[in-house]
Write a protein that holds these residues in place. Structure first.
Motif, PDB file in Angstrom:
ATOM      1  N   CYS A 232       0.832  -1.201   0.000  1.00 23.15           N
ATOM      2  CA  CYS A 232       0.000   0.000   0.000  1.00 23.15           C
ATOM      3  C   CYS A 232       0.869   1.253   0.000  1.00 23.15           C
ATOM      4  O   CYS A 232       1.949   1.276   0.590  1.00 23.15           O
ATOM      5  CB  CYS A 232      -0.929   0.009   1.210  1.00 23.15           C
ATOM      6  N   ALA A 233       0.381   2.286  -0.676  1.00 22.88           N
ATOM      7  CA  ALA A 233       1.131   3.536  -0.779  1.00 22.88           C
ATOM      8  C   ALA A 233       1.248   4.201   0.585  1.00 22.88           C
ATOM      9  O   ALA A 233       0.385   4.042   1.450  1.00 22.88           O
ATOM     10  CB  ALA A 233       0.438   4.472  -1.763  1.00 22.88           C
ATOM     11  N   VAL A 234       2.364   4.930   0.756  1.00 22.15           N
ATOM     12  CA  VAL A 234       2.653   5.623   2.024  1.00 22.15           C
ATOM     13  C   VAL A 234       2.543   7.128   1.793  1.00 22.15           C
ATOM     14  O   VAL A 234       3.047   7.636   0.792  1.00 22.15           O
ATOM     15  CB  VAL A 234       4.068   5.250   2.507  1.00 22.15           C
ATOM     16  N   PRO A 235       1.927   7.895   2.702  1.00 18.74           N
ATOM     17  CA  PRO A 235       1.242   7.423   3.917  1.00 18.74           C
ATOM     18  C   PRO A 235      -0.063   6.718   3.576  1.00 18.74           C
ATOM     19  O   PRO A 235      -0.668   6.984   2.542  1.00 18.74           O
ATOM     20  CB  PRO A 235       1.000   8.713   4.711  1.00 18.74           C
TER      21      PRO A 235
ATOM     22  N   ALA B   6      -3.807   5.684   3.171  1.00 14.90           N
ATOM     23  CA  ALA B   6      -5.034   6.463   3.017  1.00 14.90           C
ATOM     24  C   ALA B   6      -5.827   6.422   4.321  1.00 14.90           C
ATOM     25  O   ALA B   6      -5.664   5.509   5.142  1.00 14.90           O
ATOM     26  CB  ALA B   6      -5.859   5.907   1.869  1.00 14.90           C
ATOM     27  N   GLY B   7      -6.707   7.428   4.486  1.00 15.56           N
ATOM     28  CA  GLY B   7      -7.429   7.561   5.749  1.00 15.56           C
ATOM     29  C   GLY B   7      -8.182   6.319   6.157  1.00 15.56           C
ATOM     30  O   GLY B   7      -8.100   5.882   7.315  1.00 15.56           O
ATOM     31  N   ALA B   8      -8.936   5.708   5.217  1.00 12.96           N
ATOM     32  CA  ALA B   8      -9.723   4.524   5.567  1.00 12.96           C
ATOM     33  C   ALA B   8      -8.827   3.367   5.992  1.00 12.96           C
ATOM     34  O   ALA B   8      -9.150   2.633   6.940  1.00 12.96           O
ATOM     35  CB  ALA B   8     -10.595   4.114   4.378  1.00 12.96           C
ATOM     36  N   LEU B   9      -7.704   3.201   5.318  1.00 11.82           N
ATOM     37  CA  LEU B   9      -6.797   2.111   5.672  1.00 11.82           C
ATOM     38  C   LEU B   9      -6.164   2.367   7.039  1.00 11.82           C
ATOM     39  O   LEU B   9      -6.075   1.452   7.868  1.00 11.82           O
ATOM     40  CB  LEU B   9      -5.718   1.964   4.599  1.00 11.82           C
ATOM     41  N   GLY B  10      -5.717   3.589   7.281  1.00 11.85           N
ATOM     42  CA  GLY B  10      -5.122   3.903   8.579  1.00 11.85           C
ATOM     43  C   GLY B  10      -6.097   3.681   9.715  1.00 11.85           C
ATOM     44  O   GLY B  10      -5.742   3.115  10.754  1.00 11.85           O
ATOM     45  N   ARG B  11      -7.348   4.091   9.511  1.00 13.23           N
ATOM     46  CA  ARG B  11      -8.351   3.898  10.565  1.00 13.23           C
ATOM     47  C   ARG B  11      -8.623   2.418  10.799  1.00 13.23           C
ATOM     48  O   ARG B  11      -8.804   1.980  11.940  1.00 13.23           O
ATOM     49  CB  ARG B  11      -9.641   4.632  10.189  1.00 13.23           C
ATOM     50  N   ALA B  12      -8.627   1.628   9.703  1.00 19.27           N
ATOM     51  CA  ALA B  12      -8.868   0.191   9.849  1.00 19.27           C
ATOM     52  C   ALA B  12      -7.756  -0.461  10.663  1.00 19.27           C
ATOM     53  O   ALA B  12      -8.013  -1.332  11.512  1.00 19.27           O
ATOM     54  CB  ALA B  12      -8.977  -0.467   8.471  1.00 19.27           C
ATOM     55  N   VAL B  13      -6.511  -0.057  10.425  1.00 20.62           N
ATOM     56  CA  VAL B  13      -5.376  -0.627  11.165  1.00 20.62           C
ATOM     57  C   VAL B  13      -5.466  -0.240  12.645  1.00 20.62           C
ATOM     58  O   VAL B  13      -5.308  -1.082  13.537  1.00 20.62           O
ATOM     59  CB  VAL B  13      -4.045  -0.154  10.557  1.00 20.62           C
ATOM     60  N   VAL B  14      -5.717   1.038  12.913  1.00 26.89           N
ATOM     61  CA  VAL B  14      -5.801   1.491  14.302  1.00 26.89           C
ATOM     62  C   VAL B  14      -6.954   0.797  15.020  1.00 26.89           C
ATOM     63  O   VAL B  14      -6.812   0.341  16.167  1.00 26.89           O
ATOM     64  CB  VAL B  14      -5.963   3.022  14.356  1.00 26.89           C
ATOM     65  N   ASP B  15      -8.114   0.683  14.357  1.00 24.27           N
ATOM     66  CA  ASP B  15      -9.259   0.015  14.988  1.00 24.27           C
ATOM     67  C   ASP B  15      -8.944  -1.447  15.297  1.00 24.27           C
ATOM     68  O   ASP B  15      -9.298  -1.964  16.363  1.00 24.27           O
ATOM     69  CB  ASP B  15     -10.487   0.103  14.080  1.00 24.27           C
ATOM     70  N   ALA B  16      -8.268  -2.123  14.360  1.00 23.59           N
ATOM     71  CA  ALA B  16      -7.932  -3.528  14.587  1.00 23.59           C
ATOM     72  C   ALA B  16      -6.938  -3.678  15.731  1.00 23.59           C
ATOM     73  O   ALA B  16      -7.027  -4.615  16.542  1.00 23.59           O
ATOM     74  CB  ALA B  16      -7.369  -4.149  13.301  1.00 23.59           C
ATOM     75  N   LEU B  17      -5.966  -2.767  15.826  1.00 18.80           N
ATOM     76  CA  LEU B  17      -5.017  -2.812  16.944  1.00 18.80           C
ATOM     77  C   LEU B  17      -5.740  -2.559  18.270  1.00 18.80           C
ATOM     78  O   LEU B  17      -5.445  -3.206  19.282  1.00 18.80           O
ATOM     79  CB  LEU B  17      -3.922  -1.767  16.741  1.00 18.80           C
ATOM     80  N   ASN B  18      -6.692  -1.648  18.249  1.00 15.49           N
ATOM     81  CA  ASN B  18      -7.456  -1.349  19.461  1.00 15.49           C
ATOM     82  C   ASN B  18      -8.282  -2.555  19.890  1.00 15.49           C
ATOM     83  O   ASN B  18      -8.375  -2.882  21.088  1.00 15.49           O
ATOM     84  CB  ASN B  18      -8.354  -0.137  19.222  1.00 15.49           C
ATOM     85  N   ILE B  19      -8.896  -3.250  18.921  1.00 17.65           N
ATOM     86  CA  ILE B  19      -9.682  -4.447  19.235  1.00 17.65           C
ATOM     87  C   ILE B  19      -8.781  -5.519  19.847  1.00 17.65           C
ATOM     88  O   ILE B  19      -9.132  -6.179  20.834  1.00 17.65           O
ATOM     89  CB  ILE B  19     -10.382  -4.967  17.964  1.00 17.65           C
TER      90      ILE B  19
ATOM     91  N   GLU C  83       4.185   2.817  12.341  1.00 19.20           N
ATOM     92  CA  GLU C  83       5.059   3.937  12.684  1.00 19.20           C
ATOM     93  C   GLU C  83       5.604   4.617  11.439  1.00 19.20           C
ATOM     94  O   GLU C  83       5.789   5.839  11.409  1.00 19.20           O
ATOM     95  CB  GLU C  83       6.215   3.438  13.564  1.00 19.20           C
ATOM     96  N   ARG C  84       5.866   3.840  10.379  1.00 16.49           N
ATOM     97  CA  ARG C  84       6.442   4.406   9.159  1.00 16.49           C
ATOM     98  C   ARG C  84       5.391   4.833   8.143  1.00 16.49           C
ATOM     99  O   ARG C  84       5.668   5.692   7.301  1.00 16.49           O
ATOM    100  CB  ARG C  84       7.379   3.376   8.511  1.00 16.49           C
ATOM    101  N   CYS C  85       4.194   4.229   8.195  1.00 18.56           N
ATOM    102  CA  CYS C  85       3.242   4.398   7.096  1.00 18.56           C
ATOM    103  C   CYS C  85       1.958   5.122   7.463  1.00 18.56           C
ATOM    104  O   CYS C  85       1.248   5.608   6.577  1.00 18.56           O
ATOM    105  CB  CYS C  85       2.875   3.018   6.521  1.00 18.56           C
ATOM    106  N   LEU C  86       1.597   5.166   8.730  1.00 19.30           N
ATOM    107  CA  LEU C  86       0.349   5.811   9.124  1.00 19.30           C
ATOM    108  C   LEU C  86       0.456   7.317   8.906  1.00 19.30           C
ATOM    109  O   LEU C  86       1.517   7.912   9.111  1.00 19.30           O
ATOM    110  CB  LEU C  86       0.078   5.512  10.602  1.00 19.30           C
ATOM    111  N   ASP C  87      -0.634   7.923   8.473  1.00 16.49           N
ATOM    112  CA  ASP C  87      -0.656   9.370   8.284  1.00 16.49           C
ATOM    113  C   ASP C  87      -0.433  10.047   9.641  1.00 16.49           C
ATOM    114  O   ASP C  87      -1.109   9.736  10.624  1.00 16.49           O
ATOM    115  CB  ASP C  87      -2.007   9.789   7.708  1.00 16.49           C
ATOM    116  N   PRO C  88       0.539  10.991   9.737  1.00 16.39           N
ATOM    117  CA  PRO C  88       0.786  11.656  11.024  1.00 16.39           C
ATOM    118  C   PRO C  88      -0.454  12.319  11.617  1.00 16.39           C
ATOM    119  O   PRO C  88      -0.526  12.504  12.847  1.00 16.39           O
ATOM    120  CB  PRO C  88       1.864  12.689  10.677  1.00 16.39           C
TER     121      PRO C  88
END
Length: 536
Positions: free
Chosen positions: A443-446, A448-461, A480-485
């Motif tokens: 996936c392209a860096v940073p 995209a918003g939907a992908l970043g939110r999906a990763v954060v939500d899955a980590l939270n779960i 750490e390297r790819c999520l939108d700041p």
């Protein structure tokens, strides 16, 4: 002055070799005549050292090196230069594993910093060049970006330090500018007389500007090149591959080298309008058809019974790998090389989605779909890639055609960046992160918003479920390297230690808190890096 009494205890002179021997063995084990004390050995060594130095004749002065070429790019802003020094000063810890704590991994941020600096056209500070070259020497993945940023001064330094010679090898001609296609004489001279790496670089550079000129240059010496060199030169034609390359590649199908023939066939099969693609379409089409006599239309397969000379000429490898049936091996190669555009007409006017959804008789589905996957990647066909990937929310983690994470990653790479991110986000939303690591890597860096939110939500779960935290360390490192700041704001609430459930891994809550604290700190550091490099 009475020199006799002053020198009475001094040792007699001895050869340098004798002095070294006495020093190694000790004056007690080997006391030379007339030497009264160990201090006399040091006196004798001082005298001999002075004598040896006095006898050295002056050497001819070496020629002063030519000054480094001027770097015309603007200098880094002061804050960005300080940040670069911090990134280069960081070194991997020497601890034996365990938790990483909350501090960002600065060396992992260096590639991103270099990409930003190069994109904005800054020159490297001269004082940072030694540390930058040392970092690139230890990490080959850094070299292209580091050398581009370092500029001509890095090549100048590399000629003075043996440990930095890799910079000269990475720059064709030792840093000399390559001639352009219009400089006919220089091109011919370098092509005829240059080192192999210089000739590969020249061919690639011309191919990027004038594909036809590169192909014609290669044709002038093709017959006299070594087989391994022909293979490398042929590989350079992947860039800008077009129908005009077909006659040259057709001639390469009769090459003496099997590897050259195979590469030529692969390139021709990536040209859907080529004669080889038509031949492969005819062969593959004769093996695959739709049986309409059954209650449900079904794909039936009749794999080749032999690998004839024509198939071998067109790149089919006759000998199957160990444990693989010959007929399925031949079939896979035919289908992989056949143009995907031929299948709808062959299989009843169906779309790729409809074709992939058809049942396949006699357990041929895995072989057939895997070959279509390879064809979609080779031909960069997003329509077939979508069909083979299927919906990301499908009950099974595998798509209808992809049989491995590696194949799904390759299929995703043929899609546009936004669609790719959306598909992976949907996959994570359904299946979680356990199988998503390899998919995230394409996936392209940073993100995209939907992908970043999906990763954060899955980590939270995973955190709330008390999952074993170290299982997600790879995804956390990617984040750490790819999520939108900009996502740092959403993560603040996850940096505290959660209440641990009975089934949670021991210490999991503390680990998750540290990991999220490190993630937030790293994202804010990346935002600061971008801001510093954007400064005028």
């Amino acid at each position: 002055m009475n020199t006799t009494s002053a020198s009475a205890g001094a040792p007699a002179g001895g050869s340098w070799e004798e002095l070294v021997t006495v020093a190694l063995l000790g004056t007690e084990r080997r006391p030379p005549p007339g030497w009264a004390a160990p201090v006399a050995l040091l006196d004798a060594a001082a005298v001999e050292t002075l004598r040896r130095r006095a006898g050295v004749r002056p050497a001819r002065a070496a020629a002063r090196p030519e000054p480094a070429a001027r770097d015309p790019r603007p200098p880094l802003p002061h804050a960005a230069a300080r940040r670069l020094a911090m990134l280069l000063a960081d070194r991997p810890g020497t601890g034996g594993g365990g938790r990483r704590g909350t501090a960002p991994d600065l060396m992992e941020l260096l590639p991103q910093w270099l990409a930003l600096a190069n994109a904005r056209g800054f020159a490297a500070p001269p004082q940072a060049l030694p540390a930058l070259l040392d970092a690139a020497r230890g990490r080959t993945d850094l070299r292209p970006a580091a050398l581009a940023f370092a500029g001509p001064r890095a090549l100048w330094l590399a000629r003075l330090n043996q440990e930095w010679r890799f910079a000269l090898r990475a720059a064709p001609g030792g840093g000399a500018a390559l001639p352009g296609p219009e400089e006919t004489e220089r091109v011919q001279q370098l092509w005829q007389e240059g080192l192999f790496a210089e000739r590969v670089a020249l061919l690639s550079a011309i191919r990027a500007k004038e594909p036809a000129a590169a192909r014609e240059l290669l044709a002038t010496t093709w017959a006299t090149e070594r087989a391994e060199d022909r293979l490398m030169f042929l590989d350079s034609l992947r860039s800008g591959l077009c129908a005009a390359d077909e006659p040259f590649l057709e001639r390469a199908l009769t090459d003496r080298s099997r590897n050259v023939r195979a590469t030529a066939a692969e390139l021709l099969s990536a040209l859907p309008g080529s004669a080889l693609a038509a031949r492969m379409a005819a062969r593959a089409g004769s093996c695959v058809s739709v049986d309409r006599t059954r209650g449900t239309p079904t794909i039936v397969v009749e794999a080749p019974h032999e690998c004839d000379a024509g198939m071998e000429r067109d790149g089919v490898v006759p000998k199957a790998p160990a444990g693989r049936g010959e007929r399925s091996w031949w079939l896979g190669q035919l289908v992989e090389a056949a143009p995907l555009g031929a299948w709808p007409e062959r299989l009843g006017g169906r779309t790729p989605e409809e074709i992939v959804a058809l049942p396949v008789a006699d357990d041929w589905q895995g072989e057939l779909h895997a070959a279509w996957c390879r064809a979609a990647v080779r031909q960069r066909d997003p329509g077939w890639s979508r069909a083979l990937l299927g919906a990301p929310s499908a009950p099974e983690a595998g798509g209808p055609g992809a049989v491995s994470l590696a194949e799904r990653s390759k299929l995703l790479a043929t899609l546009e960046a936004g669609e790719r991110a959306e598909w992976v986000a949907g996959f994570i939303g359904t299946h979680g992160l356990s199988e998503a690591f390899q998919l995230l890597g394409v996936c392209a860096v940073p993100w995209a918003g939907a992908l970043g939110r999906a990763v954060v939500d899955a980590l939270n779960i995973a955190r709330d479920a008390g999952s074993y935290p170290w299982s997600f360390s790879g995804v956390m490192g990617l984040a750490e390297r790819c999520l939108d700041p900009a996502e740092a704001v959403r993560l603040d609430g996850l940096t505290s230690v959660p209440d641990e459930s009975e089934n949670a891994a021991p210490g999991a809550g503390g680990y998750w808190a540290e990991a999220f604290q490190r993630l937030v700190t790293t994202l804010r550091l990346r935002a600061a890096m971008a801001s510093e490099l954007a400064a005028p």
